[in-house]
Design an enzyme around this catalytic site. Structure first.
Site, short mmCIF file in Angstrom:
data_model
loop_
_atom_site.label_atom_id
_atom_site.label_comp_id
_atom_site.label_asym_id
_atom_site.label_seq_id
_atom_site.Cartn_x
_atom_site.Cartn_y
_atom_site.Cartn_z
N GLU A 166 0.82 -1.21 0.00
CA GLU A 166 0.00 0.00 0.00
C GLU A 166 0.86 1.26 0.00
OE1 GLU A 166 -3.09 -0.07 -0.61
OE2 GLU A 166 -3.19 -2.25 -0.51
N HIS A 192 2.02 2.28 -3.43
CA HIS A 192 1.02 3.04 -4.21
C HIS A 192 1.14 4.53 -3.92
CE1 HIS A 192 -1.03 -0.28 -5.99
NE2 HIS A 192 -1.58 -0.75 -4.89
#
Length: 307
Positions: free
Chosen positions: A141, A144
C-alpha cells in the site's frame, strides 16, 4: 522527496498515457454535454465541482464509505510500529493510519500525494495475518502512495463517476420522465446524453482497469524488494484471497465499489464475468511474479534483506 521504493518507468508511462487519453475523453465529454444541454456554465461548474471534491476529499470519502477511522499509536501500537519502520526504510513521509471495523481482510491507500495520504487496514486483516505478512501488505500500500499511482487512479476514476452521475440524473430526472414533458425533442435529447455518458463510462472503465492491473503488479514487486520477503507477501495474498472468496457476494457489494483501491478485490466465491473486468491481476499472476522475485533475491539464503 524521492522514496527508496525506486521509480518504475513502465508504471509512469502507463499512468501518463492513461491520464492523457482520459483527458481527451473528458474534454470530448464536456463538449458534448455543452452542445446537448446548451448550458456550458452548468456543465463546467458541475464537472469542476466533482473533480475538486474527488481529488481533495478522496481520503475522507473512502474512509467514510468503508467505515474507517483514524487511529493513534496508543490504540494500535503494533500497526503504527510497522508503518513507522517501513516509512523509515523507504524514506517517505508517514501517512495517516486508519482502521476499518470490517471482517473482510483487506487494506487500501488513498490521498492526493505522499504528504496527504491515508493507509487503512480492516480489523479482519489484522486478526488473520502474521506480522511479516502484514508488513508485506502495508509495504504494498505504501508503494502506491510513493509512486503516486493512487492519486492517478483517484483522478482517473473521476470521469467514470461524473458520467455515472449524468446517466442517473438523466434517467431519474423529471425532465426525462415528468408529466407533460415527454415530448419527442426532450426524449431524444436525454437519450443522446445518456448514450454519450454511457460510452464515456465504458471507455474510462476499461482504461482504468488496464492501468489498475499493472499498478498492482508494480506494487507487489516494490513491496517484495523493499521488505526482501516476497514469500510473506505471497502468503498474505493467498490467505486474504481465500478468505474473501468464502464471503457471500451480497456482503461484498458495498466494498466492490472501491476494488481499484484494495489490496485484493472483493470478489465472491463465483466471480464470473467480474473476473474478466477485475481491477487486479489474477492470484496466479501475482504469485508467479513473487516467485520469480524470491528466486532473484535468493530469499532463503538472505531472509529479511531488501533487494
Amino acid at each position: 522527496m524521492q522514496s527508496r521504493f525506486g521509480s518504475d518507468r513502465r508504471l509512469t508511462v502507463r499512468m501518463g498515457l492513461t491520464l492523457f487519453l482520459l483527458g481527451l475523453l473528458y474534454v470530448a465529454f464536456v463538449a458534448a454535454l455543452i452542445v446537448l444541454l446548451k448550458s456550458w456554465v452548468l456543465v463546467v461548474v458541475i464537472a469542476a465541482g466533482v473533480l475538486i471534491a474527488q481529488y481533495w476529499f478522496s481520503d475522507r470519502i473512502a474512509l467514510f464509505a468503508m467505515h474507517g477511522r483514524v487511529v493513534e499509536r496508543e490504540e494500535f501500537p503494533e500497526l503504527h510500529a510497522v508503518v513507522d519502520r517501513l516509512c523509515a526504510i523507504a524514506d517517505m513521509p508517514k501517512p495517516v493510519v486508519a482502521v476499518s471495523n470490517m471482517d473482510m481482510p483487506n487494506a487500501f491507500a488513498t490521498g492526493r500525494n505522499p504528504d496527504n495520504a491515508v493507509v487503512c487496514v480492516t480489523t479482519g486483516l489484522l486478526r488473520r495475518l502474521e506480522p511479516a505478512e502484514l508488513e508485506g501488505v502495508l509495504a504494498h500500500e505504501l508503494s502506491h502512495v510513493a509512486h503516486k499511482d493512487v492519486a492517478v487512479i483517484t483522478v482517473a476514476s473521476f470521469l467514470g463517476v461524473l458520467a455515472g452521475l449524468v446517466v442517473r440524473f438523466a434517467f431519474y430526472s423529471e425532465i426525462f420522465g415528468g408529466r407533460g414533458r415527454k415530448d419527442q425533442n426532450t426524449l431524444a435529447l436525454f437519450a443522446m446524453v445518456m448514450g454519450v455518458s454511457a460510452a464515456v463510462y465504458a471507455i474510462s472503465f476499461l482504461l482504468i482497469r488496464a492501468l489498475s492491473r499493472y499498478r498492482e503488479l508494480a506494487a507487489d514487486r516494490a513491496a517484495a524488494l523493499l521488505t526482501g520477503r516476497p514469500s510473506a507477501l505471497a502468503s498474505a495474498l493467498t490467505k486474504v484471497t481465500g478468505t474473501i472468496a468464502r464471503i457471500p457476494s451480497e456482503d461484498l457489494r458495498t466494498a466492490q465499489a472501491f476494488n481499484a483501491f484494495y489490496f485484493t478485490p472483493a470478489l465472491g466465491s463465483d466471480p464470473g464475468l467480474a473476473r474478466l473486468f477485475s481491477t487486479h491481476p489474477t492470484l496466479e499472476q501475482r504469485l508467479e511474479q513473487l516467485g520469480r522475485i524470491s528466486a532473484e533475491l535468493g530469499e532463503a539464503a538472505t531472509p529479511g534483506k531488501a533487494g
